[in-house]
Write a protein that holds these residues in place. Structure first.
Motif, PDB file in Angstrom:
ATOM      1  N   THR A   1      -7.329   6.861 -14.899  1.00 29.29           N
ATOM      2  CA  THR A   1      -7.416   7.518 -13.600  1.00 29.29           C
ATOM      3  C   THR A   1      -8.822   8.018 -13.279  1.00 29.29           C
ATOM      4  O   THR A   1      -9.114   8.368 -12.165  1.00 29.29           O
TER       5      THR A   1
ATOM      6  N   TYR B   1      13.423   1.176  15.142  1.00 32.06           N
ATOM      7  CA  TYR B   1      12.585   1.695  14.055  1.00 32.06           C
ATOM      8  C   TYR B   1      13.436   2.219  12.904  1.00 32.06           C
ATOM      9  O   TYR B   1      13.212   3.317  12.399  1.00 32.06           O
TER      10      TYR B   1
ATOM     11  N   ASP C   1       1.420   9.341   6.603  1.00 33.88           N
ATOM     12  CA  ASP C   1       0.650   8.496   5.683  1.00 33.88           C
ATOM     13  C   ASP C   1       1.488   7.349   5.099  1.00 33.88           C
ATOM     14  O   ASP C   1       1.097   6.744   4.111  1.00 33.88           O
ATOM     15  N   HIS C   2       2.646   7.053   5.701  1.00 35.72           N
ATOM     16  CA  HIS C   2       3.514   5.988   5.175  1.00 35.72           C
ATOM     17  C   HIS C   2       4.074   5.057   6.257  1.00 35.72           C
ATOM     18  O   HIS C   2       5.152   4.496   6.084  1.00 35.72           O
ATOM     19  N   GLY C   3       3.395   4.954   7.377  1.00 45.23           N
ATOM     20  CA  GLY C   3       3.849   3.992   8.386  1.00 45.23           C
ATOM     21  C   GLY C   3       5.057   4.441   9.182  1.00 45.23           C
ATOM     22  O   GLY C   3       5.671   3.631   9.875  1.00 45.23           O
ATOM     23  N   GLN C   4       5.432   5.709   9.077  1.00 46.37           N
ATOM     24  CA  GLN C   4       6.699   6.113   9.679  1.00 46.37           C
ATOM     25  C   GLN C   4       6.562   6.940  10.955  1.00 46.37           C
ATOM     26  O   GLN C   4       7.566   7.304  11.545  1.00 46.37           O
ATOM     27  N   CYS C   5       5.335   7.285  11.371  1.00 48.22           N
ATOM     28  CA  CYS C   5       5.244   8.199  12.511  1.00 48.22           C
ATOM     29  C   CYS C   5       4.336   7.719  13.645  1.00 48.22           C
ATOM     30  O   CYS C   5       4.501   8.116  14.788  1.00 48.22           O
TER      31      CYS C   5
ATOM     32  N   ILE D   1      23.890  16.144  -9.507  1.00 48.03           N
ATOM     33  CA  ILE D   1      22.457  15.933  -9.601  1.00 48.03           C
ATOM     34  C   ILE D   1      21.777  17.169 -10.177  1.00 48.03           C
ATOM     35  O   ILE D   1      20.984  17.091 -11.095  1.00 48.03           O
TER      36      ILE D   1
ATOM     37  N   LEU E   1      -1.609   2.454   6.731  1.00 49.20           N
ATOM     38  CA  LEU E   1      -1.100   1.389   5.872  1.00 49.20           C
ATOM     39  C   LEU E   1      -2.026   0.187   5.893  1.00 49.20           C
ATOM     40  O   LEU E   1      -1.585  -0.956   6.027  1.00 49.20           O
TER      41      LEU E   1
ATOM     42  N   PHE F   1      28.231  15.376  -5.293  1.00 56.61           N
ATOM     43  CA  PHE F   1      26.993  14.694  -5.702  1.00 56.61           C
ATOM     44  C   PHE F   1      25.875  15.683  -5.967  1.00 56.61           C
ATOM     45  O   PHE F   1      25.187  15.589  -6.958  1.00 56.61           O
ATOM     46  N   PHE F   2      25.750  16.665  -5.071  1.00 56.88           N
ATOM     47  CA  PHE F   2      24.703  17.663  -5.257  1.00 56.88           C
ATOM     48  C   PHE F   2      24.848  18.328  -6.625  1.00 56.88           C
ATOM     49  O   PHE F   2      23.913  18.462  -7.372  1.00 56.88           O
TER      50      PHE F   2
ATOM     51  N   LEU G   1       0.841  -1.214   0.000  1.00 61.11           N
ATOM     52  CA  LEU G   1       0.000   0.000   0.000  1.00 61.11           C
ATOM     53  C   LEU G   1       0.870   1.254   0.000  1.00 61.11           C
ATOM     54  O   LEU G   1       0.573   2.239  -0.687  1.00 61.11           O
ATOM     55  N   ASP G   2       1.952   1.204   0.752  1.00 60.17           N
ATOM     56  CA  ASP G   2       2.919   2.303   0.782  1.00 60.17           C
ATOM     57  C   ASP G   2       3.383   2.603  -0.657  1.00 60.17           C
ATOM     58  O   ASP G   2       3.372   3.755  -1.110  1.00 60.17           O
TER      59      ASP G   2
ATOM     60  N   ARG H   1      19.835  17.366 -13.630  1.00 60.67           N
ATOM     61  CA  ARG H   1      18.420  17.688 -13.586  1.00 60.67           C
ATOM     62  C   ARG H   1      18.117  18.855 -14.543  1.00 60.67           C
ATOM     63  O   ARG H   1      17.159  18.842 -15.274  1.00 60.67           O
TER      64      ARG H   1
END
Ligand SMILES: Cc1cc2nc3c(=O)[nH]c(=O)nc-3n(C[C@H](O)[C@H](O)[C@H](O)COP(=O)(O)OP(=O)(O)OC[C@H]3O[C@@H](n4cnc5c(N)ncnc54)[C@H](O)[C@@H]3O)c2cc1C
Ligand code: SF4
Ligand code: FES
Ligand code: FES
Lengths: 316, 214
Positions: B41, A237, B86-90, B7, B106, B3-4, A35-36, B11
């Motif tokens: 869509t 984590y 919104d991505h499981g990270q917090c 890139i 998720l 690297f910056f 889902l991610d 770009r």
């Protein structure tokens, strides 16, 4: 997120039939990775088969004295199972070192094996990535590669496999049982499951799109001291920079698998055989033909030092 | 820094090239577009799901893409549960599903057929607070409060997990009963990030509810 149709499977038969709805159909289990990636439109299935309700949530003893783990057993339940804790401690430890309490409550045994790389360029759809978009190039080769793989890599892709669980499964000689839409079943070792990137990094396993992992087999316990050592940028984590799953016997022989250094859990029988000779011998063997970047060559040193610590701990 | 630079350069080159390309080929593109099928869509697939939320049966018809988090917030208007990453990270979106804490961002709502969901609204109300809510207030376990519903749901589940004997990364003996130490709390709560850094007060609140064993 792209639109998709959705079907809830009540049994494996329904699951492997429904997956034939479309060429771009996918199974969804704990959803924590798929889902991610769908939100980012890195994965674009047009049909999802929800397998999270399949009756594959038990852990049973096998006749050989091992265990059969249902593919939908959550990472929490697997880590907390009394026999896993007692006889396969390295697996509990690896699972508990991964993700967070919330994620482990959802993540499944099957899904964990098939989670995709954490290469930052794979995640950034504005960047070139042969894995996400075959033929587009690899942003990581000249970019930020600190987390990425050093061995088993190719000129097309240097992504690492991020799973902790799979590293322990590899050291335990676990096997996966599958069934496909034609009803054909097969059994494969973890070492057979994953393919190396070569010039097709978008292909990661030997599984067919219509093939469902039903369970994972653990052979009978081999005893020894079980250790899972994960080195990461913060104490919890976070994904591994490198990790070591080890089972070491009182006489110093044993087996080790490494995570974070390759596109798959990394283990070699020839390296296992060198364990009594010390960490350097083992790591030299594991790192044969390594192609690190300037940014991730530290992992080779780190691997040796971590293994030294593991061997020391196994004696203590 | 090399690297910056690289890139940025590539770009810029890319942008220029693509601008020229689209100027040159816009005609071709239009011609192609007319012959294309309507973009996918615009399709929306809906499906039904029945779940219990804070003790109430809910029958929902949802776009298949709806996450459990969006179903709670946008459809049931239970806005206590927060969307952070919104991505499981917090962990801001933590709710209890059949008694277990999960990241509702998720999870697809449609996967929760028959499930019992509990959110911060279901744990307690301002007049009748859950002991964990009371303890967070007493110990100032927040500053801005955005992560707090997730922290509280996670904390309630954490104590249950310890009680059930579920081990953690820092449990010394996997076969013994996990103890409620400060180390255990910190490890088990690591899936809940607090941007305000209220961690020490959060730990105090949880410890008090657990009976001050730490
Ligand atoms: C913030 C964050 C931190 C994390 N940290 C870690 C970490 O430190 N260590 C770690 O190891 N992992 C970590 N993870 C990853 C997590 O462990 C995986 O996302 C999880 O294990 C995937 O399992 P799932 O059941 O949710 O899979 P899903 O997302 O449902 O599926 C993943 C893939 O597997 C396929 N699939 C699933 N089940 C089957 C089956 N039975 N048969 C065939 N195909 C199947 C799906 O089609 C999909 O392609 C982290 C994830 C997040 C979001
Ligand atoms: S290392 Fe692999 S995943 Fe990462 S950008 Fe290169 S091709 Fe993509
Ligand atoms: S909003 Fe779900 S974890 Fe951040
Ligand atoms: S109180 Fe502000 S993020 Fe935690």
């Amino acid at each position: 997120m792209r639109p998709f149709t959705f079907a809830r499977a009540n049994n494996t038969d329904e699951a492997v039939q429904s997956i034939q709805t479309s060429k771009r159909a996918k199974f969804i289990a704990g959803a924590t990775n798929l889902l991610d990636l769908m939100k980012l439109e890195i994965e674009k299935p047009d049909h999802l088969v929800d397998i999270s309700h399949l009756p594959l949530k038990t852990i049973e003893d096998t006749e050989e004295g091992g265990l059969r783990i249902g593919a939908l057993v959550t990472n929490t339940d697997l880590a907390a199972h009394p026999r896993i804790r007692r006889d396969y401690e390295v697996l509990s430890r690896a699972l508990l070192a991964g993700a967070s309490g919330q994620l482990r409550n959802k993540a499944t045994t099957g899904g964990n094996f098939l989670q995709r790389t954490r290469c930052p360029y794979f995640y950034d759809t504005n960047q070139a990535c042969n894995k996400r978009d075959p033929g587009s190039g690899c942003g990581a080769l000249q970019g930020f590669s600190r987390n990425l793989a050093v061995v088993g890599v190719s000129k097309s892709c240097i992504a690492q496999h991020p799973s902790d669980m799979a590293v322990a499964m590899r050291v335990l000689d676990a096997k996966l049982e599958t069934i496909d839409s034609e009803g054909k079943r097969r059994v494969m070792g973890v070492e057979e499951l994953y393919t190396l990137p070569g010039d097709t990094p978008h292909i990661e396993t030997i599984l067919k799109p219509n093939e469902l992992i039903t369970s994972v087999l653990l052979p009978k316990p081999v005893g020894g001291k079980h250790i899972y050592q994960k080195v990461r940028d913060r104490a919890s984590y976070a994904f591994a920079l490198i990790s070591i799953a080890a089972i070491i016997q009182p006489d110093g022989t044993g087996r080790i698998a490494m995570g974070g250094i390759a596109p798959q859990p990394w283990r070699k029988n020839e390296a296992d055989a060198l364990l009594t000779k010390g960490a350097k011998a083992v790591v030299d063997k594991l790192m044969e033909n390594a192609q690190p970047t300037e940014q991730n060559k530290f992992k080779i040193n780190l691997a040796e030092r971590t293994l030294e610590a593991v061997i020391r701990e196994s004696r203590g | 820094m090399r690297f910056f630079k690289n890139i940025n350069q590539s770009r810029r080159t890319f942008l220029l090239t693509s601008a020229t390309a689209s100027a040159l080929f816009s005609f071709v593109k239009i011609a192609k577009a007319t012959s294309m099928k309507a973009p996918k869509t615009h399709v929306m697939n809906t499906s039904e799901v029945a779940m219990t939320v804070n003790g109430q049966k809910q029958n929902l018809t949802l776009d298949t893409r709806t996450t459990l988090l969006d179903a709670l917030r946008e459809h049931l208007h239970l806005t206590g549960t927060k969307k952070g990453c919104d991505h499981g990270q917090c962990g801001a979106c933590t709710v209890l599903v059949n008694g277990r804490r999960v990241n509702s961002c998720l999870s697809l709502a449609l996967q929760h057929q028959g499930d019992e969901i509990q959110t911060i609204e279901g744990l307690g109300t301002p007049d009748n607070m859950h002991p964990m809510q009371t303890a967070f207030v007493k110990h100032d376990g927040y500053q801005c409060g955005y992560c707090t519903p997730g922290q509280i749901c996670s904390a309630v589940a954490t104590l249950k997990e310890i009680d059930e004997g579920i081990p953690s990364h820092v449990t010394p003996d996997l076969n013994g009963k996990p103890q409620l130490t400060n180390m255990e709390l910190r490890e088990r709560m690591s899936g809940n990030i607090c941007r305000c850094g209220a961690y020490s007060n959060i730990a105090e609140a949880i410890t008090e509810v657990a009976g001050g064993k730490s």
